[in-house]
Design an enzyme around this catalytic site. Structure first.
Site, PDB file in Angstrom:
ATOM      1  N   LYS A   1       7.490  -5.244  -1.354  1.00  0.00           N
ATOM      2  CA  LYS A   1       8.817  -4.659  -1.484  1.00  0.00           C
ATOM      3  C   LYS A   1       9.826  -5.776  -1.807  1.00  0.00           C
ATOM      4  CE  LYS A   1      11.656  -1.114  -0.679  1.00  0.00           C
ATOM      5  NZ  LYS A   1      11.811  -0.091  -1.665  1.00  0.00           N
TER       6      LYS A   1
ATOM      7  N   LYS B   1       0.520   7.318  -5.683  1.00  0.00           N
ATOM      8  CA  LYS B   1       1.574   8.274  -6.069  1.00  0.00           C
ATOM      9  C   LYS B   1       2.754   7.555  -6.695  1.00  0.00           C
ATOM     10  CE  LYS B   1       2.144   9.472  -1.687  1.00  0.00           C
ATOM     11  NZ  LYS B   1       0.952   9.066  -0.957  1.00  0.00           N
TER      12      LYS B   1
ATOM     13  N   LYS C   1      -4.273   0.028  -8.347  1.00  0.00           N
ATOM     14  CA  LYS C   1      -4.783   1.025  -7.408  1.00  0.00           C
ATOM     15  C   LYS C   1      -4.139   2.379  -7.693  1.00  0.00           C
ATOM     16  CE  LYS C   1      -2.863   1.718  -3.335  1.00  0.00           C
ATOM     17  NZ  LYS C   1      -2.810   2.770  -2.324  1.00  0.00           N
TER      18      LYS C   1
HETATM   19  N1  AQP Z   1      -6.482   4.244  -4.779  1.00  0.00           N
HETATM   20  C1  AQP Z   1      -7.015   4.374  -3.586  1.00  0.00           C
HETATM   21  N2  AQP Z   1      -8.336   4.153  -3.413  1.00  0.00           N
HETATM   22  C2  AQP Z   1      -8.913   4.286  -2.191  1.00  0.00           C
HETATM   23  N3  AQP Z   1      -8.232   4.641  -1.080  1.00  0.00           N
HETATM   24  C3  AQP Z   1      -6.922   4.871  -1.195  1.00  0.00           C
HETATM   25  N4  AQP Z   1      -5.966   5.231  -0.310  1.00  0.00           N
HETATM   26  C4  AQP Z   1      -4.780   5.323  -0.942  1.00  0.00           C
HETATM   27  N5  AQP Z   1      -4.918   5.030  -2.247  1.00  0.00           N
HETATM   28  C5  AQP Z   1      -6.237   4.749  -2.436  1.00  0.00           C
HETATM   29  C6  AQP Z   1      -6.232   5.482   1.103  1.00  0.00           C
HETATM   30  O1  AQP Z   1      -5.813   6.811   1.392  1.00  0.00           O
HETATM   31  C7  AQP Z   1      -5.393   6.857   2.762  1.00  0.00           C
HETATM   32  C8  AQP Z   1      -4.042   7.523   2.853  1.00  0.00           C
HETATM   33  O2  AQP Z   1      -3.136   6.696   2.223  1.00  0.00           O
HETATM   34  P1  AQP Z   1      -1.670   6.474   2.704  1.00  0.00           P
HETATM   35  O3  AQP Z   1      -1.278   7.425   3.730  1.00  0.00           O
HETATM   36  O4  AQP Z   1      -1.441   5.056   3.031  1.00  0.00           O
HETATM   37  O5  AQP Z   1      -1.080   6.820   1.370  1.00  0.00           O
HETATM   38  P2  AQP Z   1      -0.801   5.758   0.351  1.00  0.00           P
HETATM   39  O6  AQP Z   1      -1.609   4.514   0.426  1.00  0.00           O
HETATM   40  O7  AQP Z   1       0.624   5.601   0.587  1.00  0.00           O
HETATM   41  O8  AQP Z   1      -1.196   6.480  -0.943  1.00  0.00           O
HETATM   42  P3  AQP Z   1      -0.511   6.046  -2.234  1.00  0.00           P
HETATM   43  O9  AQP Z   1      -0.781   7.044  -3.263  1.00  0.00           O
HETATM   44  O10 AQP Z   1      -0.873   4.625  -2.536  1.00  0.00           O
HETATM   45  O11 AQP Z   1       1.025   6.176  -1.830  1.00  0.00           O
HETATM   46  P4  AQP Z   1       2.228   5.270  -2.234  1.00  0.00           P
HETATM   47  O12 AQP Z   1       2.223   5.151  -3.717  1.00  0.00           O
HETATM   48  O13 AQP Z   1       3.397   6.074  -1.709  1.00  0.00           O
HETATM   49  O14 AQP Z   1       2.035   3.975  -1.523  1.00  0.00           O
HETATM   50  C9  AQP Z   1      -5.343   5.424   3.286  1.00  0.00           C
HETATM   51  O15 AQP Z   1      -6.492   5.191   4.073  1.00  0.00           O
HETATM   52  C10 AQP Z   1      -5.391   4.608   2.024  1.00  0.00           C
HETATM   53  O16 AQP Z   1      -5.997   3.350   2.245  1.00  0.00           O
END
Ligand code: AQP
Length: 340
Positions: free
Chosen positions: A116, A203, A200
């Site tokens: 960030k 969202k 990776k």
């Molecule tokens: N690309 C990924 N590959 C494998 N595992 C993933 N996780 C997230 N992205 C991947 C795993 O999903 C679980 C829930 O994730 P979170 O609650 O941390 O959501 P996140 O990481 O915030 O998902 P995003 O899409 O990456 O959100 P943003 O963009 O908002 O940060 C976790 O166990 C995570 O490791």
């Protein structure tokens, strides 16, 4: 639920209102499989969502969305304790205590904060919720004394921080209060690449393939997916290894013969990207058809969903309160006033 089974804990942040296939293969699928062999505690990390969401309706929509996704994908409330983080106050209470067993320097090295900081101009635009996110996550984990934490690779550093805090706490009081939690991260699917083929799947990076969106949205996400950048025409031999479209085929497509044939033709320059993508879309439809139907049914029955979360909160509170009482006792805050 047999107490002899090893305990597992994991959470999901409702920072959006739907899961993507990165979340599914990296975390949700292994978590759902574990509910058959372990004591499982899964929660929607609604307090963590406050780092980015300050709109009450959006927050509620996201929480409902993620809960429905999990239930539709196979989370079974008979086998697993499923709850909202904010309904168990001990998460926040333990975080306040644990803050004293970690240095400011170590918190500054956490990647959520560092990333960030790189994106924005300075610390003035970073809220303390984001800075403290790994600390609250350590409390989320340690409260349930789990053996393992199934997550994607991006969460490895946070589980390691929880281990460090647990070690420091145990050493300070010369007691094994917290067992050290193991990060359970798959080598093959712990980091699913996004449709941009580089980063990776996330969202916030808009490089996802969803699960429950309208079919037109999913189809577009697949058709826009990055493939082999060096291939100009369908008649050029293409690269299969590391090509996101084939990574997704390997994960999603249950027709293994079709995948093998597509790969062979792609290597020889005998198939176009469009056909490979269309077959992926059909495989996506097959894999998630029953979950999509189940989700539509659940939307009509939100009282049942609320009941599942209320019962989960009750069970989670029972265990969380025990750990908090033990911690208060160990640190010397065990008195008449903090007993409830
Ligand atoms: N690309 C990924 N590959 C494998 N595992 C993933 N996780 C997230 N992205 C991947 C795993 O999903 C679980 C829930 O994730 P979170 O609650 O941390 O959501 P996140 O990481 O915030 O998902 P995003 O899409 O990456 O959100 P943003 O963009 O908002 O940060 C976790 O166990 C995570 O490791």
């Amino acid at each position: 639920m047999k107490e002899t089974k090893k305990r597992i804990l994991s959470g999901i942040t409702p920072s959006g209102n739907a899961l993507h296939i990165g979340n599914y293969f990296g975390a949700v699928k292994p978590q759902i499989e574990l509910q058959n062999t372990h004591q499982t505690y899964y929660f929607v990390a609604d307090l963590h969502a406050l780092t980015t969401i300050h709109d009450r309706e959006e927050l509620e929509r996201n929480i409902t969305g993620v809960v429905l996704d999990y239930l539709a994908l196979g989370l079974d409330s008979e086998k697993c304790v499923f709850f909202r983080q904010s309904t168990v106050p001990a998460h926040s209470q333990l975080a306040i205590v644990l803050a004293n067993y970690i240095s400011f320097g170590q918190m500054q090295r956490m990647h959520a904060f560092k990333d960030k900081l790189q994106k924005d101009t300075g610390v003035e635009s970073i809220n303390m919720g984001l800075f403290n996110y790994p600390l609250l996550m350590a409390a989320d984990i340690l409260l349930y004394k789990p053996f393992g934490v199934p997550v994607g690779d991006d969460q490895r550093q946070h589980v390691e921080l929880a281990r460090d805090i647990a070690e420091k706490f145990n050493k300070t009081y010369d007691q094994e209060v917290f067992p050290l939690p193991e990060p359970l991260i798959s080598e093959t699917v712990g980091r699913i690449v996004g449709t941009d083929g580089k980063r990776k799947m996330s969202k916030s990076l808009n490089n996802i393939i969803g699960i429950f969106e309208d079919e037109t949205v999913i189809k577009k996400q697949i058709m826009d997916c990055f493939t082999d950048p060096n291939r100009q025409r369908a008649t050029d031999p293409g690269k299969v290894e590391g090509n996101p479209i084939f990574i997704y085929h390997d994960l999603i497509n249950d027709n293994h013969k079709e995948v093998a044939e597509l790969k062979a033709r792609y290597l020889q320059g005998k198939v176009g990207d469009v056909e490979v993508k269309e077959k992926l879309f059909l495989a996506h439809q097959r894999l998630f058809a029953s979950a999509r139907t189940r989700r539509q049914e659940l939307v009509q029955n939100l009282t049942v969903v609320k009941k599942i979360l209320a019962e989960g909160a009750e069970q989670a509170c029972r265990l969380a309160k025990q750990t908090l009482a033990e911690v208060y006792q160990v640190i010397g805050e065990d008195n008449q006033l903090n007993k409830n």
